[in-house]
Design a protein around this motif. Structure first.
Motif, PDB file in Angstrom:
ATOM      1  N   TYR A 166      13.784  -7.630  -7.541  1.00  0.00           N
ATOM      2  CA  TYR A 166      15.058  -7.275  -7.696  1.00  0.00           C
ATOM      3  C   TYR A 166      15.785  -8.543  -8.347  1.00  0.00           C
ATOM      4  O   TYR A 166      16.855  -9.376  -8.330  1.00  0.00           O
ATOM      5  CB  TYR A 166      15.700  -7.100  -5.667  1.00  0.00           C
ATOM      6  CG  TYR A 166      15.880  -8.655  -5.332  1.00  0.00           C
ATOM      7  CD1 TYR A 166      15.442  -9.868  -5.103  1.00  0.00           C
ATOM      8  CD2 TYR A 166      13.975  -8.157  -4.332  1.00  0.00           C
ATOM      9  CE1 TYR A 166      15.169 -10.642  -4.476  1.00  0.00           C
ATOM     10  CE2 TYR A 166      13.395  -9.096  -3.605  1.00  0.00           C
ATOM     11  CZ  TYR A 166      14.177 -10.447  -3.253  1.00  0.00           C
ATOM     12  OH  TYR A 166      13.858 -11.019  -2.522  1.00  0.00           O
ATOM     13  N   GLU A 167      14.298  -9.445  -8.730  1.00  0.00           N
ATOM     14  CA  GLU A 167      15.326 -10.454  -9.444  1.00  0.00           C
ATOM     15  C   GLU A 167      15.916 -10.726 -10.729  1.00  0.00           C
ATOM     16  O   GLU A 167      16.688 -11.499 -10.646  1.00  0.00           O
ATOM     17  CB  GLU A 167      14.548 -11.126  -9.487  1.00  0.00           C
ATOM     18  CG  GLU A 167      13.425 -11.906  -7.928  1.00  0.00           C
ATOM     19  CD  GLU A 167      12.089 -11.140  -8.146  1.00  0.00           C
ATOM     20  OE1 GLU A 167      12.484  -9.887  -8.658  1.00  0.00           O
ATOM     21  OE2 GLU A 167      11.113 -11.774  -7.387  1.00  0.00           O
ATOM     22  N   GLY A 448      12.495 -13.336   1.579  1.00  0.00           N
ATOM     23  CA  GLY A 448      13.052 -12.095   1.239  1.00  0.00           C
ATOM     24  C   GLY A 448      12.007 -11.041   2.169  1.00  0.00           C
ATOM     25  O   GLY A 448      12.299 -11.217   3.106  1.00  0.00           O
ATOM     26  N   GLN A 488      23.169  -9.209  -0.439  1.00  0.00           N
ATOM     27  CA  GLN A 488      22.308  -9.005  -1.171  1.00  0.00           C
ATOM     28  C   GLN A 488      22.775  -7.478  -1.691  1.00  0.00           C
ATOM     29  O   GLN A 488      24.086  -7.193  -0.734  1.00  0.00           O
ATOM     30  CB  GLN A 488      21.252  -8.507   0.408  1.00  0.00           C
ATOM     31  CG  GLN A 488      20.339  -9.495   1.058  1.00  0.00           C
ATOM     32  CD  GLN A 488      21.750 -10.096   2.273  1.00  0.00           C
ATOM     33  OE1 GLN A 488      22.655 -10.581   1.622  1.00  0.00           O
ATOM     34  NE2 GLN A 488      20.846 -11.221   2.676  1.00  0.00           N
ATOM     35  N   GLU A 492      17.487  -5.561  -4.035  1.00  0.00           N
ATOM     36  CA  GLU A 492      17.578  -6.473  -3.034  1.00  0.00           C
ATOM     37  C   GLU A 492      17.964  -5.205  -1.919  1.00  0.00           C
ATOM     38  O   GLU A 492      17.030  -5.729  -0.476  1.00  0.00           O
ATOM     39  CB  GLU A 492      17.901  -7.532  -2.717  1.00  0.00           C
ATOM     40  CG  GLU A 492      17.476  -8.651  -2.081  1.00  0.00           C
ATOM     41  CD  GLU A 492      18.226 -10.236  -1.955  1.00  0.00           C
ATOM     42  OE1 GLU A 492      18.871 -10.301  -3.111  1.00  0.00           O
ATOM     43  OE2 GLU A 492      17.776 -11.110  -1.483  1.00  0.00           O
TER      44      GLU A 492
END
Lengths: 662, 674
Positions: A166-167, A448, A488, A492
């Motif tokens: 999800y970066e 995370g 989020q 994510e």
């Protein structure tokens, strides 16, 4: 045509020998990267290429002649970066390069999506008919794009999505869904917190329907707005509860003691909590009361009892019943409790006033003494208020009880910071029925999704009732330096929910209004947990550790070879365990189109009768596709009380029961 | 009369009605309201949005859209629509109240939004409408009283105990909400100083400074935020910065706010350094700035090297040497080599290569370049350049990489940067490349070539040459040019009873167009006039064709020895030769070597000439040995060729000569481009 329906049609109706499903994915090559995490986050499952409906071709994948035909026949192909196969679909790298750190996604164009580090990417060209989902902020260069090809689709991303998936690109699953590749599984057992302040003018039926579609089973409503009794607000809450029940959503009272209400604070300055600098404890929006003062406690208990009686609640959630603040003794301006009762009790026990900790007694031993005393106070408060909540079952026998408790196992600083000590509270589960809802503190919101299995592993040894542990995910702007979004969202969020749902039987989300709009349609799929899934030309086989919903476009269904009554609105509901599904003709018996409870079994009996068994910690809500002429609970006949001719929603009692309808 | 007046009035009204613009949004609005009544809010929102786009000036559409959005719970979108409606109809106090209430509820930028709400309520409570005034006054009190109490409470906290980030930050937020902007700015500033890692506070400070019209304060906060290590804050700041590059004083103000910001210090230092070329005092400032960086960050060897070299060039060796020794001992190889170069000590070559991370973009770039993955090489070199913007060797590599990628415009830019390097090796190579490439990319490019040739067979000295000026027109695939050609010889004719001209003996003036070179091939065409210099005869001259040249292996200009293969192919239409199309193919295979200072190519040549009209003089093949050399001390583009060939005519009809021939030739080639 969406792939989810083509899956049913192709695999079950046509009986194609080369059946494939959007539920199964394969990453080509030996380095899958984070793609399995990304795709699993909304319930897609890894599987062999022969069964897969989704293929991921990472950078450098060679072109193959049959890709175009495969996609045209319904496969979804995800392409990453530069590769011959990407070029063959028109996604080509130019000679210029762009330092990329900031993108704009069409799913939420106002949201800044910013990467932790810039990377150099070629400036890509996408085919003219491609739908561009994300662009580089400053140059407009395409970063995520997709194109429908025949019955299938191609989704292309400019770069590796990052180690955790999800970066870089939060909305890949939404883009895939836009291209027709929607998840196949759902679970509707999420909880969500609700604050009336943000929704006072919304259409409550509209919202309730949306919540249910997003997999929300219970709304935890901020009850302090309704503590004092105001005709207008009370009418609102009654409408809210009715709308929720109509759409299959339960409603819990979220009680945020020691905050009671603004009016209570204003009316009783003598009962206000104090901080260590002896100011009244108004910390952020919370106005804290002194829960060690017996008169104050009596008044609050009476008020809460009245509130629980006034409304048709399904549960009560005692949340954050400890002290302030996350900064602990390091910040006396926010440190509680320091009311007169606490000071007197501690002085009586130790011989000195705890206020001295910030003046003359700055040694660690003295602080330790007071912090242990404070943790004991918190535990006693929680115990007393759980008993109070239990007493509400006198007039609300189906009431579910929840204790929301900050995690102090993963972040061990919490016990000293706010007095929370899970190890002292968890044994209460042995003698009282309630959910222990673990809230991870703000200090770890930047970590995370893998923290949820770790948290579960830390708590399970502390109790004999791991089935009563639940987890609360705070979906809010984080103060830490987090990427790619401050709150989020997208992958994510789906990873957080998916891993939390795999580790805990219940997942709560704080709060329903902070869940961003693009995330709502895929939220229920992220909560789905499936152990295995396979299909052949005739049937699907699904194994899930908990009851699950499956996209279903057929008129009728056979489950384990027998007619199945729990389906409708494009969904089929299965109990936990392994089951086979086959398509069949429509039944002339009631269908259970929604059930807010754990489905244990269901059967179609003779004479258009349908029976099913369920378990629920609160009341259950069942919805049927028609008006019922018969409703029996454990063999006792009762009035169905249906609203209209087209559908029928009934409230069922707490516990495990067998229901028969016709 | 009355009837006439009535009729006239009706006509007037009808005319006015007909003159009205039709309501573009009418049908859409009808459907929007239908959807709204059916509680299909998603459809209604889409239709109201469409109607708003069709009639953008109507506040009522925005208002209905906002109310529908409220039904869906999307308060943020509703607020934006009320805001737009308010802008369209500023007199509508009801709209303003709706907007203000939603501002107060906003979760995004809550401090700024709450302040905005408070301001609107404050304004409306002074209005003439009693109901609006009452509502606004109540709302204002509901906001203002707790804010005032909160500010007093946190002020009291701060007076009684040492300042903490959370206390100061909370005070700043409350002060901003209450429009106590001086207090808010001071508190945000203090909060940032207490916790500099929380860089987003700089954005909040910038917002407050903007609200209080302190543009310099805003710029300082944004500039500091934009150069920080936190990319989110940097990007959000970048969005608010003006397009222009900041001034030196703005850097200084930003550094005053954020003195630990190493990136800001470094950028200012390099800015001052670049300014020092024009302004002497900037040099002293640059030295100071580098000195501050090195003092605060002793590990910043790049800055240390720069500082040491600045000292060195100022003849302040006592200051320079300790710093440079530190750089030599600890810095990475390129930085250390810069210093070594300046100190005239041998460069480090590969001994530290093992220390280079496998992820070093420079190393990855070099590997990609060597492996021929030029696009990857370019990407990596750009990343390396970003990491180390003063390393001219990376600029040089980027020049070559772009050159190989046929992006000569970019290549020239990088060569231009690299040729300014203090490293003589880099600057010399880059300068040579820049000089070679630049003419191709100039607006006007003039080329002169001459080729005198002595032939034993004809016993004649021939001379050929051309002076051509091309104009580069952006986006045009061809380049127009003007040209003067010369073709002549010393002997003039073959003599005998039917003498034949051995050359055109003319100047040919023409204008033409030529394509850009593509993989060695060029197309061209020109029209002009040939003027004989022997008889002043003028004739029209049209010519054009395709040219192709390719050299594989080691050219004469190369520094090394090795095999080469050279081929030249021309297909030329010439009107004056009876509209003939002549084709030439000249091929040389040989070896390039050095004999002392002399560069020499020894080769075997094979040539074929043929035409469409099958004229004997234009159809022959020849082959033989030869060599070509470049005498030391002559211009680089000069070469002398000596060769002997054995030839054969391929068409002998009308050929007055023998079908076979020998020829020994000496030619001098020289070309220059400006």
């Amino acid at each position: 045509m969406r792939l989810q329906s083509s899956f049913a049609a192709a695999a079950l109706l046509v009986g194609a020998s080369q059946a494939c499903s959007a539920a199964i994915f394969t990453v080509l090559g030996s380095e899958p990267g984070s793609w399995p995490i990304i795709l699993s986050s909304v319930g897609h499952l890894p599987g062999p290429a022969t069964q897969a409906g989704i293929f991921v071709a990472r950078a450098g994948t060679p072109a193959a002649a049959d890709w175009k035909a495969k996609v045209e026949h319904g496969a979804a192909l995800i392409l990453e970066g530069t590769s011959p196969v990407a070029s063959s679909f028109g996604f080509k790298a130019g000679t210029d390069s762009i330092s990329t750190v900031h993108l704009v996604d069409t799913h939420n164009p106002a949201l800044p999506v910013i990467w932790e580090k810039a990377i150099e990417l070629p400036r890509y060209e996408a085919p003219a008919n491609a739908q561009i989902f994300a662009k580089e902020r400053w140059t407009g260069a395409p970063l995520v794009a997709g194109v429908k090809v025949g019955l299938g689709a191609v989704l292309w991303v400019a770069a590796d999505p990052g180690r955790n998936g999800y970066e870089r690109f939060p909305y890949l699953m939404q883009a895939l869904a836009d291209l027709g590749v929607a998840p196949v599984f759902r679970s509707s057992r999420l909880w969500a917190f609700f604050d009336y302040s943000y929704r006072s003018r919304a259409d409550l039926d509209y919202l309730a329907e949306r919540w249910r579609k997003a997999g929300i089973s219970a709304l935890h409503v901020a009850s302090w707005h309704f503590f004092d009794g105001d005709p207008e607000r009370d009418a609102y809450l009654k409408r809210l509860i009715e709308a929720c029940h109509r759409h299959g959503v339960l409603v819990y009272a979220w009680i945020e003691l020691p905050h009671v209400s603004d009016k209570f604070w204003n009316d009783h300055p003598e009962w206000r909590e104090k901080t260590a600098i002896l100011q009244h404890a108004q910390l952020d929006w919370r106005k804290l009361m002194n829960l060690q003062n017996p008169d104050c406690v009596d008044a609050i208990r009476t008020g809460v009892r009245r509130m629980m009686q006034r409304f048709d609640w399904d549960g009560a959630n005692l949340a954050e019943l400890y002290f302030e603040s996350l900064e602990g003794a390091g910040n006396p301006a926010r440190f509680t409790p320091m009311n007169d009762n606490v000071r007197a009790a501690f002085r009586a026990q130790s011989g000195w006033d705890p206020v001295e900790l910030w003046s003359t007694r700055t040694d660690a031993e003295s602080l330790r003494q007071f912090l242990d005393f404070r943790a004991g106070l918190a535990k006693r408060m929680q115990e007393e208020w759980l008993q109070t909540a239990e007493s509400f079952r006198e007039f609300r026998p189906d009431l579910d009880i929840v204790l929301t408790h900050v995690d102090d196992r993963f972040d061990t600083g919490m016990k000293d910071a706010i007095g929370a000590d899970a190890a002292r509270v968890l044994p209460l589960l042995d003698r009282q029925q309630f959910w222990f809802l673990i809230e991870d503190p703000a200090t770890v919101w930047n970590l995370g999704p893998q923290r949820y299995p770790e948290i579960a592993a830390k708590y399970k040894p502390l109790t004999k009732h791991p089935e009563k542990l639940a987890i609360d995910i705070n979906i809010v702007d984080r103060y830490q330096d987090v990427y790619p979004t401050r709150q989020q969202t997208g992958t994510e969020l789906f990873e957080l929910v998916h891993l939390a749902a795999s580790a805990f039987p219940r997942v709560a989300l704080y709060f329903e209004n902070s869940i961003l709009r693009p995330d709502m349609p895929l939220l229920a799929s992220s909560a789905a947990v499936v152990r295995s899934y396979s299909l052949d030309a005739r049937r699907l086989t699904i194994d899930s550790p908990m009851d699950i919903e499956v996209n279903w476009s057929g008129d009728g269904a056979l489950v384990d070879g027998k007619p199945w009554p729990a389906h409708g609105s494009g969904m089929l509901r299965l109990p936990a365990g392994a089951h086979t599904l086959e398509r069949s003709a429509r039944l002339d018996a009631p269908s259970i189109t929604d059930l807010n409870a754990v489905l244990r079994s269901a059967v179609v009996e003779s004479g258009k009768r349908v029976s099913f068994e369920y378990t629920s910690d609160s009341r259950a809500i069942a919805t049927f596709d028609r008006r019922l002429s018969l409703l029996e609970i454990d063999g006792n006949s009762t009035t169905p009380g249906c609203d209209g001719p087209a559908v029928c929603t009934v409230m069922l009692p707490r516990g495990s029961h067998r229901v028969t309808v016709r | 009369v009355e009837s006439c007046i009535r009729l006239a009035t009706l006509c007037l009204l009808a005319t006015v009605a007909l003159a009205q613009e039709p309501d573009a949004a009418y049908d859409t609005l009808v459907r929007a309201f239908d959807s709204q009544r059916a509680h299909d809010y998603d459809a209604a929102v889409a239709l109201f949005q469409k109607a708003a786009a069709l009639s953008p000036g109507r506040p009522d559409i925005r208002k209905n859209l906002a109310y529908t959005l409220l039904k869906t719970g999307d308060s943020d979108a509703a607020r934006e629509q009320f805001g737009e409606a308010m802008r369209l109809d500023p007199a509508d106090l009801h709209l303003a109240l709706e907007y203000a209430f939603l501002c107060y509820e906003a979760r995004e930028n809550p401090s700024a939004r709450k302040a905005e709400a408070r301001r609107i309520f404050a304004r409306i409570r002074e209005s003439a409408d009693p109901e609006s005034r009452r509502t606004a006054d109540q709302a204002f009190q509901n906001i203002d009283v707790p804010l005032a109490a909160g500010i007093a409470r946190w002020r009291q906290v701060l007076a009684a105990s040492p300042p903490t980030f959370s206390a100061v930050y909370e005070l700043a937020q409350l002060a901003e909400q209450r429009d106590e902007l001086e207090l808010a700015a001071a508190s945000y500033r203090q909060a940032f100083q207490l916790l500099p890692e929380r860089r987003s506070v700089l954005l909040e400070l910038a917002r407050v400074e903007k609200t209080r019209s302190n543009s310099e304060g805003m710029m300082a906060a944004l500039l500091a935020a934009s150069r920080g290590p936190e990319t989110r804050t940097a990007e959000l700041a970048r969005e608010q910065l003006p397009d222009r590059y900041p001034y030196v004083y703005e850097f200084r103000e930003a550094l005053e706010l954020d003195p630990q910001n190493a990136a800001l210090h470094r950028e200012l230092a390099y800015l001052l350094l670049s300014m020092s070329e024009k302004k002497e005092t900037a040099r002293a400032d640059a030295v100071e700035e580098f000195r501050a960086i090195v003092k605060d960050s002793p590990q910043d060897y790049l800055a240390a090297a720069q500082l040491g070299l600045l000292y060195l060039s100022d003849n302040r060796e006592a200051l320079a040497m300790p710093i440079l020794r530190e750089v030599l001992g600890h810095a990475d190889q390129p930085t250390a080599n810069r210093v070594r170069m300046a100190l005239k000590i041998p460069l480090l070559l590969e001994e530290r290569r093992a220390e280079v991370s496998a992820n070093d973009p420079r190393l990855l770039g070099e590997r990609s370049f060597e492996a021929g993955f030029l696009k990857d090489a370019k990407r990596y070199f750009l990343a390396a350049r970003e990491q180390n913007p003063v390393d001219a060797s990376i600029a040089l590599k980027l020049g070559w990489t772009n050159n190989m990628l046929h992006d000569d415009a970019a290549a020239i830019r990088w060569f231009d940067i690299a040729r300014r390097s203090s490293d003589p090796v880099i600057s010399s190579e880059a300068d040579k490349a820049y000089t070679n490439l630049r003419p191709d990319n100039e607006r006007f490019r003039s080329t002169l070539w001459i080729y005198p040739l002595l032939s034993s067979r004809w016993g004649d000295l021939f001379g050929y040459g051309q002076l051509k000026t091309e104009i580069k027109v952006p986006k045009l695939p061809v380049r127009p040019y003007v040209s003067v050609r010369f073709a002549g010889d010393a002997r003039r004719t073959t003599g005998g009873v039917s003498p034949q001209n051995l050359s055109e003996s003319a100047f040919i003036f023409g204008v033409g167009v030529a394509t850009r070179q593509w993989r060695g091939a060029t197309g061209w065409f020109e029209a002009g006039t040939s003027i004989g210099y022997l008889n002043a005869q003028q004739m029209a001259d049209y010519r054009g064709g395709l040219s192709y040249s390719k050299t594989i292996g080691v050219s004469l200009a190369s520094e090394r020895s090795g095999w080469f293969l050279e081929t030249l192919a021309d297909s030329v239409y010439i009107s004056r030769f009876s509209n003939d199309l002549l084709n030439y193919s000249q091929n040389r295979t040989g070896f390039t070597s050095s004999v002392g200072p002399l560069k020499i190519q020894t080769f075997w040549t094979s040539n074929l000439t043929f035409d469409v009209k099958k004229q004997y003089w234009a159809n022959f093949a020849e082959t033989g040995p030869g060599f070509r050399f470049h005498p030391d001390g002559t211009p680089p583009s000069l070469s002398i060729t000596l060769g002997a060939v054995r030839g054969i005519y391929l068409v002998n009809k009308g050929n007055p000569h023998r079908p076979n021939f020998y020829d020994f030739r000496v030619g001098v080639w020289y070309a220059v481009t400006k």
